[in-house]
Design a protein around this motif. Structure first.
Motif, PDB file in Angstrom:
ATOM      1  N   ASN A 105      11.492  -4.448  -9.440  1.00 53.38           N
ATOM      2  CA  ASN A 105      10.958  -3.783  -8.259  1.00 53.38           C
ATOM      3  C   ASN A 105      10.292  -2.487  -8.699  1.00 53.38           C
ATOM      4  N   PRO A 106       9.259  -2.035  -8.007  1.00 53.14           N
ATOM      5  CA  PRO A 106       8.623  -0.761  -8.388  1.00 53.14           C
ATOM      6  C   PRO A 106       9.613   0.401  -8.442  1.00 53.14           C
ATOM      7  N   THR A 107      10.651   0.361  -7.616  1.00 52.00           N
ATOM      8  CA  THR A 107      11.663   1.432  -7.631  1.00 52.00           C
ATOM      9  C   THR A 107      12.385   1.511  -8.967  1.00 52.00           C
ATOM     10  N   ASP A 108      12.382   0.417  -9.737  1.00 48.84           N
ATOM     11  CA  ASP A 108      13.064   0.418 -11.037  1.00 48.84           C
ATOM     12  C   ASP A 108      12.454   1.435 -11.997  1.00 48.84           C
ATOM     13  N   GLY A 144      -3.562  -3.954   1.738  1.00 56.03           N
ATOM     14  CA  GLY A 144      -4.958  -4.199   2.058  1.00 56.03           C
ATOM     15  C   GLY A 144      -5.814  -2.964   2.152  1.00 56.03           C
ATOM     16  N   GLU A 145      -5.196  -1.768   2.307  1.00 58.85           N
ATOM     17  CA  GLU A 145      -5.980  -0.548   2.483  1.00 58.85           C
ATOM     18  C   GLU A 145      -5.912   0.376   1.272  1.00 58.85           C
ATOM     19  N   ASP A 146      -4.916   0.233   0.438  1.00 62.39           N
ATOM     20  CA  ASP A 146      -4.772   1.076  -0.752  1.00 62.39           C
ATOM     21  C   ASP A 146      -5.645   0.492  -1.862  1.00 62.39           C
ATOM     22  N   THR A 147      -6.789   1.109  -2.094  1.00 64.00           N
ATOM     23  CA  THR A 147      -7.749   0.528  -3.045  1.00 64.00           C
ATOM     24  C   THR A 147      -7.204   0.484  -4.469  1.00 64.00           C
ATOM     25  N   ASP A 148      -6.360   1.451  -4.847  1.00 65.36           N
ATOM     26  CA  ASP A 148      -5.779   1.418  -6.192  1.00 65.36           C
ATOM     27  C   ASP A 148      -4.946   0.161  -6.394  1.00 65.36           C
ATOM     28  N   ILE A 149      -4.086  -0.141  -5.423  1.00 61.37           N
ATOM     29  CA  ILE A 149      -3.225  -1.325  -5.530  1.00 61.37           C
ATOM     30  C   ILE A 149      -4.058  -2.599  -5.419  1.00 61.37           C
ATOM     31  N   VAL A 150      -4.878  -2.694  -4.369  1.00 63.07           N
ATOM     32  CA  VAL A 150      -5.638  -3.922  -4.111  1.00 63.07           C
ATOM     33  C   VAL A 150      -6.581  -4.236  -5.271  1.00 63.07           C
ATOM     34  N   ASP A 151      -7.284  -3.242  -5.765  1.00 68.08           N
ATOM     35  CA  ASP A 151      -8.241  -3.488  -6.841  1.00 68.08           C
ATOM     36  C   ASP A 151      -7.551  -3.915  -8.129  1.00 68.08           C
ATOM     37  N   ASN A 152      -6.404  -3.295  -8.437  1.00 70.64           N
ATOM     38  CA  ASN A 152      -5.678  -3.686  -9.648  1.00 70.64           C
ATOM     39  C   ASN A 152      -5.145  -5.107  -9.552  1.00 70.64           C
ATOM     40  N   VAL A 153      -4.610  -5.464  -8.383  1.00 71.55           N
ATOM     41  CA  VAL A 153      -4.114  -6.833  -8.204  1.00 71.55           C
ATOM     42  C   VAL A 153      -5.270  -7.813  -8.285  1.00 71.55           C
ATOM     43  N   PRO A 172      14.571   6.544  -4.675  1.00 66.14           N
ATOM     44  CA  PRO A 172      13.440   6.744  -5.592  1.00 66.14           C
ATOM     45  C   PRO A 172      12.503   7.836  -5.102  1.00 66.14           C
ATOM     46  N   THR A 173      12.048   8.663  -6.037  1.00 65.58           N
ATOM     47  CA  THR A 173      11.048   9.679  -5.728  1.00 65.58           C
ATOM     48  C   THR A 173       9.666   9.125  -6.044  1.00 65.58           C
ATOM     49  N   GLU A 174       8.653   9.963  -5.969  1.00 64.84           N
ATOM     50  CA  GLU A 174       7.292   9.551  -6.300  1.00 64.84           C
ATOM     51  C   GLU A 174       6.961   9.818  -7.762  1.00 64.84           C
ATOM     52  N   THR A 175       7.965  10.224  -8.550  1.00 64.13           N
ATOM     53  CA  THR A 175       7.728  10.571  -9.949  1.00 64.13           C
ATOM     54  C   THR A 175       8.112   9.415 -10.869  1.00 64.13           C
ATOM     55  N   LEU A 176       7.184   9.031 -11.724  1.00 62.10           N
ATOM     56  CA  LEU A 176       7.413   7.913 -12.635  1.00 62.10           C
ATOM     57  C   LEU A 176       8.479   8.267 -13.668  1.00 62.10           C
ATOM     58  N   ASN A 177       9.372   7.321 -13.938  1.00 58.15           N
ATOM     59  CA  ASN A 177      10.377   7.472 -14.986  1.00 58.15           C
ATOM     60  C   ASN A 177       9.813   6.847 -16.260  1.00 58.15           C
ATOM     61  N   VAL A 178       9.341   7.700 -17.131  1.00 59.87           N
ATOM     62  CA  VAL A 178       8.674   7.225 -18.352  1.00 59.87           C
ATOM     63  C   VAL A 178       9.631   6.414 -19.220  1.00 59.87           C
ATOM     64  N   ASN A 179      10.908   6.773 -19.223  1.00 62.02           N
ATOM     65  CA  ASN A 179      11.893   6.052 -20.041  1.00 62.02           C
ATOM     66  C   ASN A 179      12.022   4.592 -19.598  1.00 62.02           C
ATOM     67  N   GLU A 180      11.971   4.352 -18.283  1.00 60.37           N
ATOM     68  CA  GLU A 180      12.084   2.982 -17.773  1.00 60.37           C
ATOM     69  C   GLU A 180      10.846   2.159 -18.131  1.00 60.37           C
ATOM     70  N   ILE A 181       9.681   2.778 -18.045  1.00 59.34           N
ATOM     71  CA  ILE A 181       8.456   2.080 -18.442  1.00 59.34           C
ATOM     72  C   ILE A 181       8.492   1.778 -19.934  1.00 59.34           C
ATOM     73  N   THR A 182       9.020   2.696 -20.721  1.00 62.92           N
ATOM     74  CA  THR A 182       9.152   2.465 -22.164  1.00 62.92           C
ATOM     75  C   THR A 182      10.069   1.275 -22.438  1.00 62.92           C
ATOM     76  N   ASP A 206       0.818  -1.211   0.000  1.00 64.46           N
ATOM     77  CA  ASP A 206       0.000   0.000   0.000  1.00 64.46           C
ATOM     78  C   ASP A 206       0.857   1.269   0.000  1.00 64.46           C
ATOM     79  N   TYR A 207       0.376   2.275  -0.726  1.00 67.08           N
ATOM     80  CA  TYR A 207       0.855   3.651  -0.610  1.00 67.08           C
ATOM     81  C   TYR A 207       2.379   3.792  -0.729  1.00 67.08           C
ATOM     82  N   TRP A 208       2.984   2.999  -1.556  1.00 67.54           N
ATOM     83  CA  TRP A 208       4.447   3.076  -1.731  1.00 67.54           C
ATOM     84  C   TRP A 208       4.749   3.103  -3.224  1.00 67.54           C
ATOM     85  N   ILE A 209       5.268   4.234  -3.675  1.00 70.79           N
ATOM     86  CA  ILE A 209       5.528   4.477  -5.099  1.00 70.79           C
ATOM     87  C   ILE A 209       4.506   3.746  -5.988  1.00 70.79           C
TER      88      ILE A 209
END
Length: 330
Positions: free
Chosen positions: A263-266, A103-112, A276-286, A72-75
């Motif tokens: 890892n999500p930090t990647d 268990g409490e972060d609905t974005d994470i739990v619902d997607n999983v 790691p910051t809270e900002t997504l690295n678009v290049n890594e996702i690409t 929950d609530y981590w990057i």
């Protein structure tokens, strides 16, 4: 009567040959020690391991992508963006869940949950929290695994058969605990398995008879083969898409499987000190997107740990079903 007549002659022999007596005593002691060591050997002799130091290969000929540290609530941006790359392509992804922090972060739990219900996400247990399990007793490990799986069932409807130990650290007590909660697949790295072979269990008192039905349950060890990023000397080192693809093809050619660890930090931008910051690295996702497409365009199936073990073969190409509980001596 003949047997009684033998004793005087044997005693006479021993009286005249003290070396024979000493030798006999030493051999007896050695035999007892050897047998006791065999009977009480730690349970890691029951592992069937895949890869270059194991006894098994797989007919899966697939690659598994495993993302650890789901919580929950981590990057969250990194977790969700990586998951989405597999969902939009209708491909499998294995998720290592930290159960106490989920268990409490609905974005994470619902997607999983949606990924599990659609059959795309395979759930792996990454521990109740980020704790080195070799510091815990067998009973503590068993309770942690049991409670974690209970929560996974409550959140997502399915129990997990896969354990991904935090810090890649496990011991003989870990294997005993896994058997007692009916978990069958262990995934860490190759060096962790080598350390287990050399060091054995951290607590010899926990070693029990291999004739115990629980002790004889086989654990399948499926190590990772490469990481999206390595963390070394307090910094993240990026493996190129080409290097990862090369590792995957070579591993599949040799062993019938490959495991890419993420890892999500990647997938996050790092601050000046490398955190790691809270900002997504678009290049890594690409790059992740490009890597997945390279697998698909080269007809490399993206599978799961259960598919790897279901297609298990011994190194001499004898097919062995995944339910096989025969001891494999390494």
């Amino acid at each position: 009567m003949i047997s009684f007549a033998l004793f005087p002659s044997l005693l006479s022999c021993f009286r005249h040959s003290p070396i024979i007596v000493v030798t006999t005593v030493l051999l007896s002691i050695l035999t007892v020690l050897t047998l006791s060591n065999f009977i009480l050997q730690p349970s890691f002799s029951e592992i069937i391991a895949f890869g270059n130091n194991g006894t098994a290969i797989s007919t899966c000929n697939c690659v598994v992508f495993r993302m650890d540290g789901i919580q929950d609530y981590w990057i969250s941006a990194g977790q969700l963006a990586a998951m989405n790359q597999f969902v939009v392509r209708n491909q499998s992804l294995t998720l290592g869940i930290l159960t106490n922090d989920t268990g409490e972060d609905t974005d994470i739990v619902d997607n999983v949950r949606r990924g599990v219900e659609s059959g795309l996400f395979e759930l792996a247990m990454h521990g109740a929290n980020d704790t080195d399990h070799t510091t815990l007793s067998e009973e503590q490990q068993r309770n942690s695994l049991n409670q974690s799986n209970t929560k996974i069932v409550a959140l997502f409807g399915n129990a997990s058969d896969v354990f991904v130990p935090p810090f890649d650290a496990f011991n003989a007590e870990t294997l005993n605990a896994m058997r007692q909660v009916d978990m069958t697949i262990l995934s860490a790295n190759t060096s962790s398995f080598n350390e287990l072979q050399l060091g054995g269990g951290s607590n010899n008192e926990s070693s029990t008879l291999l004739s115990d039905p629980i002790q004889s349950r086989t654990i399948f060890y499926v190590p990772s083969t490469i990481s999206f990023k390595d963390y070394f000397d307090d910094q993240y080192l990026r493996n190129s898409v080409e290097d990862i693809f090369s590792n995957v093809t070579q591993s599949i050619g040799a062993y019938g499987y490959a495991v890419v660890v993420m890892n999500p930090t990647d997938f996050m931008i790092l601050d000046p000190v490398g955190d790691p910051t809270e900002t997504l690295n678009v290049n890594e996702i690409t790059d992740l997107s490009r890597l997945i497409d390279m697998m698909l365009t080269n007809n490399i199936p993206i599978g799961s740990f259960s598919e790897i073990t279901a297609g298990m073969q011994s190194q001499n190409n004898t097919l062995m079903p995944s339910s096989n509980s025969t001891s494999q001596t390494l």
